[in-house]
Design a protein around this motif. Sequence first.
Motif, short mmCIF file in Angstrom:
data_model
loop_
_atom_site.label_atom_id
_atom_site.label_comp_id
_atom_site.label_asym_id
_atom_site.label_seq_id
_atom_site.Cartn_x
_atom_site.Cartn_y
_atom_site.Cartn_z
N MET A 1 0.85 -1.20 0.00
CA MET A 1 0.00 0.00 0.00
C MET A 1 0.88 1.24 0.00
SD MET A 1 -2.87 1.23 2.80
CE MET A 1 -3.98 -0.13 2.45
N ASP A 2 0.56 2.18 -0.85
CA ASP A 2 1.29 3.45 -0.90
C ASP A 2 0.53 4.49 -0.09
OD1 ASP A 2 3.31 2.46 -2.56
OD2 ASP A 2 2.08 2.79 -4.35
N LEU A 3 1.21 5.07 0.88
CA LEU A 3 0.59 6.04 1.77
C LEU A 3 1.31 7.38 1.64
CD1 LEU A 3 0.38 3.70 4.88
CD2 LEU A 3 -1.53 4.36 3.43
N VAL A 4 0.58 8.46 1.99
CA VAL A 4 1.16 9.80 1.98
C VAL A 4 0.94 10.42 3.34
CG1 VAL A 4 1.07 12.10 0.96
CG2 VAL A 4 0.77 10.09 -0.50
N LEU A 5 2.02 10.96 3.91
CA LEU A 5 1.95 11.61 5.22
C LEU A 5 2.49 13.02 5.10
CD1 LEU A 5 3.35 8.44 6.68
CD2 LEU A 5 1.37 9.43 7.76
N ALA A 6 1.79 13.97 5.69
CA ALA A 6 2.19 15.37 5.62
C ALA A 6 3.24 15.69 6.67
CB ALA A 6 0.98 16.27 5.80
N LYS A 7 4.25 16.46 6.27
CA LYS A 7 5.25 17.01 7.19
C LYS A 7 5.45 18.47 6.80
CE LYS A 7 9.73 15.98 6.91
NZ LYS A 7 10.56 17.22 6.86
N GLY A 8 4.92 19.37 7.62
CA GLY A 8 4.94 20.77 7.24
C GLY A 8 4.12 20.98 5.99
N LYS A 9 4.72 21.59 4.98
CA LYS A 9 4.02 21.83 3.72
C LYS A 9 4.43 20.83 2.64
CE LYS A 9 3.27 26.75 4.65
NZ LYS A 9 3.47 28.15 4.19
N GLU A 10 5.14 19.78 3.03
CA GLU A 10 5.53 18.76 2.06
C GLU A 10 4.81 17.44 2.36
OE1 GLU A 10 9.56 17.16 2.31
OE2 GLU A 10 9.81 18.15 4.25
N LYS A 11 4.85 16.55 1.38
CA LYS A 11 4.22 15.24 1.51
C LYS A 11 5.30 14.15 1.42
CE LYS A 11 0.07 17.12 1.30
NZ LYS A 11 -0.81 17.20 2.47
N LEU A 12 5.25 13.22 2.37
CA LEU A 12 6.19 12.11 2.39
C LEU A 12 5.46 10.84 1.98
CD1 LEU A 12 8.13 12.76 5.73
CD2 LEU A 12 8.62 13.65 3.45
N SER A 13 6.11 10.03 1.15
CA SER A 13 5.52 8.77 0.71
C SER A 13 6.00 7.63 1.60
CB SER A 13 5.90 8.48 -0.75
OG SER A 13 5.40 9.48 -1.60
N LEU A 14 5.14 6.67 1.80
CA LEU A 14 5.47 5.49 2.58
C LEU A 14 4.83 4.27 1.93
CD1 LEU A 14 6.59 4.07 5.14
CD2 LEU A 14 4.43 4.65 6.27
N ALA A 15 5.63 3.28 1.59
CA ALA A 15 5.12 2.05 0.99
C ALA A 15 5.21 0.92 2.01
CB ALA A 15 5.92 1.71 -0.26
N LEU A 16 4.09 0.26 2.26
CA LEU A 16 4.03 -0.85 3.20
C LEU A 16 3.30 -2.02 2.56
CD1 LEU A 16 3.08 0.89 6.58
CD2 LEU A 16 5.26 -0.20 6.03
N GLU A 17 3.75 -3.23 2.87
CA GLU A 17 3.03 -4.41 2.40
C GLU A 17 1.68 -4.48 3.11
OE1 GLU A 17 5.41 -7.82 3.13
OE2 GLU A 17 7.19 -6.99 2.12
N ASP A 18 0.64 -4.75 2.35
CA ASP A 18 -0.71 -4.77 2.92
C ASP A 18 -0.82 -5.68 4.13
OD1 ASP A 18 -1.29 -3.09 0.88
OD2 ASP A 18 -2.69 -4.41 -0.18
N GLY A 19 -0.12 -6.81 4.08
CA GLY A 19 -0.21 -7.78 5.17
C GLY A 19 0.36 -7.30 6.48
N ARG A 20 1.16 -6.24 6.44
CA ARG A 20 1.77 -5.72 7.66
C ARG A 20 0.95 -4.60 8.30
NH1 ARG A 20 8.09 -4.90 7.22
NH2 ARG A 20 7.76 -5.19 9.44
N ILE A 21 -0.03 -4.12 7.57
CA ILE A 21 -0.81 -2.98 8.05
C ILE A 21 -2.03 -3.47 8.85
CG2 ILE A 21 -2.13 -0.95 7.40
CD1 ILE A 21 -0.41 -0.76 4.89
N MET A 22 -2.09 -3.10 10.08
CA MET A 22 -3.24 -3.41 10.93
C MET A 22 -4.44 -2.56 10.53
SD MET A 22 -3.36 -2.98 15.05
CE MET A 22 -4.92 -2.81 15.93
N ALA A 23 -4.20 -1.26 10.29
CA ALA A 23 -5.26 -0.34 9.88
C ALA A 23 -4.64 0.99 9.47
CB ALA A 23 -6.27 -0.13 11.00
#
Length: 416
Positions: free
Chosen positions: A1-23
């Motif tokens: 799963m590709d996720l985006v998290l905000a830090k200040g005015k920028e966006k950081l990408s985070l890729a995690l395997e679906d099986g590792r994500i609880m929610a």
Amino acid sequence: MDLVLAKGKEKLSLALEDGRIMAVLMPAVAQGDCDEEKEMRRSLEQPIGSPRLRELVAPGKTVAIVTSDITRPCPSRKMLPPVLDELAAGGVRKEDICIVFALGSHRKHTWEEMESLVGPDILREYRCIDSDADDCVEVGVTSRGTPVEIHRPVVEADIRVCLGNIEYHYFAGYSGGAKALFPGVSTPRSIQANHRMMVEDGAVTGKIEGNPVRADIEEVHGFLPIDFIFNVVLGPGKQILKAVAGHYVEAHRAGCAFLDSLYKFPLERPADIVVVSAGGYPKDINMYQAQKALDNARFAVREGGCIILVASCPEHYGSATFERWICNAVSPEKIIEDIARKFELGGHKAAAIALALRKARVFVVSDMDEDVARSLFFEPMDSIEGALQEAVAQCGEDARILVMPMGGSTLPVITA
């Protein structure tokens, strides 16, 4: 799963395997689900527990509009025009309106910041001022012994209108409602007296009934009436999803119920690792603000787990008193002991961080200097991926990972 998290005015990408994500705790709200202008005007035309604002005013009446400062995501620039239209429809002149930015214990604004909050036209055509702790009037003392000292221009106005956004607050339960007035435009003495109750039972996020801090706040109406509130609930992109207007309690509670329907998440069990973003600018302008996301993440992580906090914090601490408490601290546990013995506004934020550290190891991905991050007893990391690697090393390869992209607004509740 590709996720985006905000830090200040920028966006950081985070890729995690679906099986590792609880929610992934994100409200199921699409951008543009709501016509913002239509929703705001609807709420003003159909106030809850109150006549329309235009019916509460009259020609010659003076009006104080209290709204949020630069550290809050409240969209004052969008909210003020329909409110000003209501006041004009009631015969109120521009020169009889004062827009007051509720600083609470925060610093004063620059002119540019004021302009960004309300827009150049409103700043030019209306009197816009910061609240001033040195120009306050005591209007009463609550049943819990809190002296209620309010900014003089707000006290002297004939009509008081409170604007704000409703989100979770880590000891007042929720923001919004009467909180704009008190402690929004109050003094450090009053704020400290109110906030000292944060260590009492019931003073927790997402709770109103039995919350001593919220009850103390709302007693202000008995000394200085709040004539009308106008609050909004924001979506992931800070778009307006819901607007409520009218009575300072009834309208506020309707907004809180809507917030819960979007942002309160029941969980059967806690996570091993929580990745949490404060939500980006302005929620992570400093650690004084970003701490709220850490506090919400604390409810989702297991004892001995790890929290990865994503928060820019270019202004570092955000409060001189908070900085003193942190820099003088020998350990998180000592902070908790000291705040219980002698409460001090600013120190309460240090204590809240210490409570999270008592439960979990905290990594931080930020723009803070490393020595500042370490003074907070955090472990600074260059990237979310690096922090995750360290967290997995502690919690194990099969660690359950929970992601909170809007940590300051998202409330996990363990149901087991």
